[in-house]
Motif scaffolding. Structure first.
Motif, short mmCIF file in Angstrom:
data_model
loop_
_atom_site.label_atom_id
_atom_site.label_comp_id
_atom_site.label_asym_id
_atom_site.label_seq_id
_atom_site.Cartn_x
_atom_site.Cartn_y
_atom_site.Cartn_z
N GLU A 70 41.75 107.36 -23.43
CA GLU A 70 40.65 106.91 -22.58
C GLU A 70 39.67 108.06 -22.37
O GLU A 70 38.46 107.85 -22.33
CB GLU A 70 41.20 106.40 -21.24
N LEU A 119 39.13 98.84 -29.59
CA LEU A 119 39.30 98.21 -28.28
C LEU A 119 38.01 97.59 -27.79
O LEU A 119 36.93 98.11 -28.07
CB LEU A 119 39.71 99.25 -27.23
N ASP A 155 38.95 98.60 -18.02
CA ASP A 155 39.27 97.23 -18.46
C ASP A 155 39.21 97.16 -20.00
O ASP A 155 38.13 97.04 -20.58
CB ASP A 155 38.25 96.26 -17.82
N TYR A 156 40.38 97.25 -20.63
CA TYR A 156 40.43 97.33 -22.10
C TYR A 156 41.27 96.21 -22.69
O TYR A 156 42.30 95.84 -22.14
CB TYR A 156 41.08 98.66 -22.55
N GLU A 157 40.82 95.74 -23.84
CA GLU A 157 41.65 94.83 -24.63
C GLU A 157 41.82 95.47 -26.00
O GLU A 157 40.83 95.82 -26.66
CB GLU A 157 40.96 93.47 -24.77
N ALA A 175 46.05 100.27 -23.91
CA ALA A 175 45.92 98.83 -23.64
C ALA A 175 46.84 98.06 -24.57
O ALA A 175 47.29 98.59 -25.58
CB ALA A 175 44.47 98.41 -23.88
N HIS A 176 47.07 96.83 -24.22
CA HIS A 176 47.87 95.96 -25.06
C HIS A 176 46.98 94.84 -25.58
O HIS A 176 45.91 94.58 -25.02
CB HIS A 176 49.06 95.41 -24.28
#
Ligand code: KG4
Ligand code: ZN
Length: 341
Positions: free
Chosen positions: A113, A143, A150-152, A338-339
């Motif tokens: 990050e 990502l 706020d990560y995807e 993140a997942h």
């Protein structure tokens, strides 16, 4: 808010002072490259011992270059993972000691990050949602960042990371360590890319794979056909080495850029953020800018490779969101950002 950032996750001992997450007041980095290059790669035990020797003078230097004294600081941000356990421990324990003595809040930062936040140190902040490509020695992650924190995770490497592939191919070509800058330099000596090397597109997925490419380079130089037309081994020939380096770099850049641009378009991202050590590569930087249909942000090279300014910036956004770590802050060598959704 003035934050002291500390980074010791791998082979750079770094400290920085950053104001309000955006303005670098100092950014000091002690690289251990010369120490590890004689072994052809990082030796974890040597790295942590070296961090121990260097961390205090580096922090003193960062404070002095920022013209700051301890009471000017508002918080300490420190990398707590992912990385080498012994190396991370030096940074985290040093940060805790300072925080305890000076009664300062402390925040543990995810190194990956942190890499993303190097982009906040380069002027106007990006718009969300942003598509982030983190390419470092240990990670190749794609990502979607919808907002701060706020990560995807869209895709990641299934085998070697991009930087790892650069390092391994440089070793095959006997170009030295670290491999990324060595390959980039060698590739500059060749204006064409004569070897057609494989690209793993993994259609329908945002994942990456670089191990097949690395194996293809190995075959090129070791199999009976791996000779130039004068009958000597390809890697004994400087111009052939350059040709292989250029062809390899082109294949990596092609896959990274194509997949990033396609994910950004599909996810309707408003900015692409490139970061991590491999983002220092000029061929990658130029090609992404050339092919991206949306604005692209890429930190200057010194902020792409490991540094503590990015850790301080990232820490600022967590602290202003009301977070802080406790005295039980520990290192997490395999920490993830993140997942998948
Ligand atoms: O982010 P980083 O400094 O450390 C990690 O978090 O891993 O990335 C280091 C990686 C190494 O694999 C190095 O070879 C690669 O970044 N790298 C480059 C370049 N500079 C560093 N790869 C390609 N071209 C470069 N100019
Ligand atoms: Zn890194």
């Amino acid at each position: 808010m003035l934050i002291l950032g500390i980074e010791t996750s791998c082979d750079e001992t770094a400290a920085a002072v950053v104001r309000d997450g955006l303005e670098i007041r100092s950014n000091v980095i002690a690289s251990q490259v010369d120490i590890h290059s004689r072994y052809g790669g990082i030796v974890p035990e040597v790295a942590s011992r070296q961090h121990l020797l260097t961390i205090a003078p580096i922090i003193t230097e960062a404070m002095s270059r920022a013209s700051a004294v301890w009471r000017d600081l508002d918080a300490i941000a420190v990398t707590c993972g992912p990385g080498l356990a012994g190396s991370l421990l030096v940074g985290v324990n040093t940060a805790k000691a300072i925080a305890l003595c000076r009664d300062l809040p402390i925040i543990g930062v995810n190194h990956l990050e942190g890499h993303i936040y190097a982009n906040w140190l380069e002027g106007a902040p990006p718009d969300f949602p942003a598509l982030c490509l983190i390419v470092s020695g240990g990670h190749s992650d794609l990502l979607l960042m919808r907002g701060h924190g706020d990560y995807e995770l869209l895709g990641r490497t299934r085998d070697d990371a991009a930087g790892e592939a650069f390092d391994k191919v440089a070793r095959i070509l006997e170009l030295g360590y670290p491999g990324g800058p060595a390959i980039e330099k060698a590739a500059l000596r060749c204006s064409s890319t004569p070897h057609l090397l494989p690209r793993a597109w993994l259609k329908g997925s945002d994942d990456f794979s670089f191990s097949g490419l690395k194996t293809a380079v190995l075959r090129l130089v070791t199999e009976p056909g791996g000779m130039n037309n004068r009958g000597s081994s390809l890697i004994d020939d400087k111009s052939e080495k350059a040709a292989i380096a250029a062809s390899f770099q082109k294949a990596v850049v092609d896959v990274l850029v194509t997949k990033t641009v396609s994910a950004a378009t599909r996810m309707e991202a408003r900015h692409i953020l490139l970061c991590g050590g491999v983002a220092a590569n000029s061929a990658l930087r130029d090609e992404l800018v050339r092919r991206s249909p949306i604005p692209t942000m890429i930190p200057r090279p010194v902020l792409c490779t490991d540094n503590a300014a990015m850790i301080a910036s990232c820490g600022y956004f967590h602290l202003t969101a009301g977070e802080r770590s406790g005295w039980n802050l520990d290192v997490t060598p395999n920490l993830r950002l993140a997942h998948s959704a």
